[in-house]
Design a protein around this motif. Structure first.
Motif, PDB file in Angstrom:
ATOM      1  N   LYS A 199       0.822  -1.214   0.000  1.00 40.03           N
ATOM      2  CA  LYS A 199       0.000   0.000   0.000  1.00 40.03           C
ATOM      3  C   LYS A 199       0.852   1.259   0.000  1.00 40.03           C
ATOM      4  CE  LYS A 199      -3.536   2.439   2.700  1.00 40.03           C
ATOM      5  NZ  LYS A 199      -4.395   2.426   3.902  1.00 40.03           N
ATOM      6  N   TYR A 200       1.882   1.284   0.848  1.00 43.84           N
ATOM      7  CA  TYR A 200       2.708   2.487   0.975  1.00 43.84           C
ATOM      8  C   TYR A 200       3.977   2.419   0.126  1.00 43.84           C
ATOM      9  CZ  TYR A 200      -0.291   3.913   4.827  1.00 43.84           C
ATOM     10  OH  TYR A 200      -1.375   4.296   5.576  1.00 43.84           O
ATOM     11  N   VAL A 226      -7.395   3.664  -8.997  1.00 40.12           N
ATOM     12  CA  VAL A 226      -6.176   4.456  -9.193  1.00 40.12           C
ATOM     13  C   VAL A 226      -5.291   3.805 -10.246  1.00 40.12           C
ATOM     14  CG1 VAL A 226      -4.080   5.305  -8.077  1.00 40.12           C
ATOM     15  CG2 VAL A 226      -6.271   5.418  -6.867  1.00 40.12           C
ATOM     16  N   LYS A 227      -5.165   2.482 -10.162  1.00 39.18           N
ATOM     17  CA  LYS A 227      -4.331   1.758 -11.128  1.00 39.18           C
ATOM     18  C   LYS A 227      -4.875   1.914 -12.551  1.00 39.18           C
ATOM     19  CE  LYS A 227      -2.519  -2.887 -12.108  1.00 39.18           C
ATOM     20  NZ  LYS A 227      -2.527  -4.312 -11.677  1.00 39.18           N
ATOM     21  N   SER A 228      -6.204   1.958 -12.682  1.00 38.59           N
ATOM     22  CA  SER A 228      -6.839   2.072 -14.001  1.00 38.59           C
ATOM     23  C   SER A 228      -6.935   3.508 -14.491  1.00 38.59           C
ATOM     24  CB  SER A 228      -8.243   1.460 -13.952  1.00 38.59           C
ATOM     25  OG  SER A 228      -8.204   0.121 -13.543  1.00 38.59           O
ATOM     26  N   ARG A 229      -6.405   4.472 -13.712  1.00 32.16           N
ATOM     27  CA  ARG A 229      -6.446   5.901 -14.040  1.00 32.16           C
ATOM     28  C   ARG A 229      -7.891   6.401 -14.125  1.00 32.16           C
ATOM     29  NH1 ARG A 229      -5.427   6.723 -18.809  1.00 32.16           N
ATOM     30  NH2 ARG A 229      -5.670   4.585 -19.526  1.00 32.16           N
ATOM     31  N   THR A 255      -3.072   6.594   1.062  1.00 32.74           N
ATOM     32  CA  THR A 255      -1.875   6.310   0.281  1.00 32.74           C
ATOM     33  C   THR A 255      -2.111   4.995  -0.433  1.00 32.74           C
ATOM     34  OG1 THR A 255      -0.345   7.515   1.700  1.00 32.74           O
ATOM     35  CG2 THR A 255       0.576   5.762   0.345  1.00 32.74           C
ATOM     36  N   ILE A 256      -1.998   4.990  -1.752  1.00 32.72           N
ATOM     37  CA  ILE A 256      -2.232   3.802  -2.559  1.00 32.72           C
ATOM     38  C   ILE A 256      -1.024   3.568  -3.449  1.00 32.72           C
ATOM     39  CG2 ILE A 256      -3.644   2.786  -4.392  1.00 32.72           C
ATOM     40  CD1 ILE A 256      -6.050   4.172  -3.200  1.00 32.72           C
ATOM     41  N   ASN A 257      -0.421   2.390  -3.304  1.00 38.09           N
ATOM     42  CA  ASN A 257       0.789   2.053  -4.073  1.00 38.09           C
ATOM     43  C   ASN A 257       1.867   3.116  -3.926  1.00 38.09           C
ATOM     44  OD1 ASN A 257      -0.465  -0.304  -5.002  1.00 38.09           O
ATOM     45  ND2 ASN A 257      -1.337   0.765  -6.756  1.00 38.09           N
ATOM     46  N   GLY A 258       1.960   3.671  -2.724  1.00 39.28           N
ATOM     47  CA  GLY A 258       3.030   4.620  -2.432  1.00 39.28           C
ATOM     48  C   GLY A 258       2.706   6.062  -2.756  1.00 39.28           C
ATOM     49  N   LEU A 291      -8.782  12.113  -6.905  1.00 36.41           N
ATOM     50  CA  LEU A 291      -7.867  13.247  -7.011  1.00 36.41           C
ATOM     51  C   LEU A 291      -6.461  12.745  -6.725  1.00 36.41           C
ATOM     52  CD1 LEU A 291     -10.040  15.774  -4.975  1.00 36.41           C
ATOM     53  CD2 LEU A 291      -9.963  15.516  -7.460  1.00 36.41           C
ATOM     54  N   ASN A 292      -5.823  12.197  -7.750  1.00 38.24           N
ATOM     55  CA  ASN A 292      -4.498  11.608  -7.595  1.00 38.24           C
ATOM     56  C   ASN A 292      -3.443  12.695  -7.677  1.00 38.24           C
ATOM     57  OD1 ASN A 292      -2.160  10.112  -7.593  1.00 38.24           O
ATOM     58  ND2 ASN A 292      -2.923   8.560  -9.012  1.00 38.24           N
ATOM     59  N   LYS A 293      -2.831  13.015  -6.545  1.00 39.82           N
ATOM     60  CA  LYS A 293      -1.904  14.148  -6.495  1.00 39.82           C
ATOM     61  C   LYS A 293      -0.679  13.933  -7.358  1.00 39.82           C
ATOM     62  CE  LYS A 293      -3.336  15.356  -1.817  1.00 39.82           C
ATOM     63  NZ  LYS A 293      -2.909  15.643  -0.441  1.00 39.82           N
TER      64      LYS A 293
END
Length: 561
Positions: free
Chosen positions: A87-88, A193-196, A259-262, A285-287
């Motif tokens: 995850k992180y 998040v992975k799929s954008r 936090t997702i995948n770091g 909202l992926n920073k």
């Protein structure tokens, strides 16, 4: 805290004297979409990777480790669970009863220390090495992260059969903290998040519970979930977003920070009571994915230059217009970053604040306490600003306040919902704003759309039928000798033929002639004709350029222009 990673890396490389300014500028100018300056620098071979990583670590105040042995990680791997490590995106290299040292893939994510200090109940020290090495260490120490939604749903079947009565009863919301529900919701967010994906939809119906992602502007349905999961899953989302779980009669708004995948990711959450339960939509909202640099927005060179001229003016109004989801906020953030300097005081009024920007004072409007756009804008004028951003002009009062700010020596950036650039003038007049005030304050209007981009992995040439070509309504001379492309469909684009999106832009700069037409209350059609005569490229012409460059399809352009 949101920051523009490419700008930060640009400054770090300069401070460490790794590349001269002209080389950095040249590399940065070639970046497109979500490309990373770090990757561009390493690909050129102009900077040694160890030197670059060491410079980044030094800037952030972290110790840099050129090499890390897997044995060092395996010796203390029990300090973290596999779920936390993935995850992180971190691995431990030393552990003590009260402290732990971790290697992080993304050292820019400063929420890692806060989150893990709380969850591990230890002091957390971050160290840094090549991010690619961190990925290798995570996989060797904890294995691959291969859990799928289908696999989790299989586990949920057993959970459902054991808790059948609880799920069917009135207290089913109490189950939202059960491990299978937590895992399911977390995986839905991770996959998004992975799929954008830009949005996640949880939709309860009479006979089914549907979950859909919006990716590249189109909705895609996930594997069907049992209807009985609707209440506990939606309750879990409400718990994460600090909503009242037991209030199901009125809409609620909330926010999730994870936090997702770091990477640090925010979700803006909205609930809506419906006939068969609460509908919940999460805006992702992926920073780390947002591009706040104008160079990264694929703007045509002439449009980019005009925007830079406008946003550096001392006063006036710059309007970005388009439908919801057309990238208006991203463009405004890019414009703000262009003028975000120590010498410039910038204030923004947003509903809500989507991304935090270092160096800019951002205000979230709150209608419940009377803090709307108009009152916030009036308060801004007592804060000695140079530039002001207003999230949207929705009414006459806000429009009048924006004009007043521009006429008293401030540049105002804002948005409107109109179909094209000339239509912004008509919209302001319809609100009740006097034409002479519009002509005196309006500097430019940028209309934009986002269209799906042909997947570069499966792009191929093809010949569309003549009826489709005729619908473009272009002069035959513009089409002669031009090629057409489409996506064949592959794994990388989930067999849609599209991957990612590009912008179409229509930039209308208000000249003296246009200002005179606006003053005389000319029709939208007359304003449009004069703007095109003076060089404005319409959205349809911008779309035609995207077609002939092989970036998008006729169907996409016809859909949005």
């Amino acid at each position: 805290m949101f920051c523009n990673y490419n700008d930060l890396v640009y400054r770090i490389i300069g401070a460490a004297n790794l590349l001269d300014q002209s080389t950095r500028e040249e590399l940065k100018s070639y970046l497109k979409g979500d490309q990373s300056l770090i990757v561009a620098v390493l690909d050129t071979g102009l900077v040694d990777s160890d030197e670059l990583w060491a410079a980044i670590a030094d800037h952030l105040g972290y110790e840099y480790l050129p090499s890390v042995d897997i044995a060092m990680v395996q010796a203390v791997s029990s300090a973290l669970s596999a779920e936390v490590a993935h995850k992180y995106a971190v691995v431990p290299i030393s552990s003590a009863p009260t402290s732990v040292s971790l290697l992080a893939r993304d050292p820019f994510n400063n929420t890692i220390i806060d989150d893990l200090t709380l969850s591990l109940n230890k002091d957390v020290c971050i160290k840094f090495t090549d991010p690619r090495r961190v990925d290798e260490l995570i996989e060797k120490a904890y294995g691959k992260q291969g859990t799928s939604i289908e696999a989790v749903l299989i586990d949920l079947d057993d959970f459902i059969s054991k808790r059948e009565e609880d799920l069917a009863g009135p207290d089913s919301a109490d189950i939202e903290n059960e491990t299978p529900i937590i895992r399911f919701v977390n995986l839905i967010l991770q996959q998004a998040v992975k799929s954008r994906a830009s949005d996640i939809h949880f939709e309860p119906f009479e006979e089914q519970f549907r979950i859909r992602y919006r990716t590249d502007g189109a909705l895609h349905e996930m594997p069907p979930s049992p209807k009985r999961l609707a209440t506990p899953v939606i309750s879990r989302v409400k718990v994460l977003s600090n909503m009242n779980v037991f209030e199901t009669r009125v809409p609620q708004d909330g926010r999730i920070k994870m936090t997702i995948n770091g990477s640090a990711v925010d979700f803006r959450v909205s609930t809506l009571p419906t006939q068969f339960g609460e509908s919940v939509v999460l805006r992702v909202l992926n920073k780390s994915a947002i591009q706040s640099d104008l160079n990264a927005l694929s703007l045509p060179d002439d449009t980019l230059e005009m925007i830079r001229v406008i946003v550096n003016k001392a006063n006036g109004i710059f309007v970005v217009t388009g439908p919801t989801g057309s990238g208006k906020t991203t463009t405004l953030y890019g414009a703000l970053q262009e003028i975000n300097t120590v010498e410039t005081k910038i204030l923004t009024a947003e509903d809500p604040v989507e991304y935090e920007i270092d160096g800019i004072m951002q205000v979230a409007v709150n209608h419940r306490v009377g803090l709307d756009f108009a009152s916030t804008l009036k308060a801004f004028l007592r804060q000695d600003p140079d530039k002001i951003m207003v999230g949207e002009i929705r009414d006459l009062e806000t429009a009048q306040a924006a004009v007043q700010a521009s006429l008293t020596g401030h540049l105002v950036l804002t948005t409107l919902h109109t179909n094209d650039a000339p239509g912004a003038v008509t919209r302001l007049v319809d609100m009740g704003l006097e034409p002479f005030l519009i002509s005196a304050s309006l500097e430019a209007v940028l209309a934009q759309r986002l269209v799906r981009k042909i997947c570069p992995n499966c792009r191929r040439a093809y010949q569309p039928n003549q009826d489709l070509i005729d619908r473009l309504e272009l002069d035959p001379s513009e089409i002669a000798g031009k090629g057409f492309y489409c996506g064949g469909g592959c794994l990388k684009c989930s067999h849609t033929g599209y991957r990612g999106r590009i912008g179409l832009f229509e930039m209308m700069v208000v000249s003296e002639e246009l200002s005179d037409l606006i003053h005389r209350h000319a029709s939208t059609q007359l304003i449009r004709e004069k703007a095109i005569e003076q060089g404005m490229r319409s959205l349809r012409k911008s779309g035609a350029r995207a077609i002939f460059q092989g970036d998008s399809t006729i169907q996409e352009i016809l859909r949005y222009t």
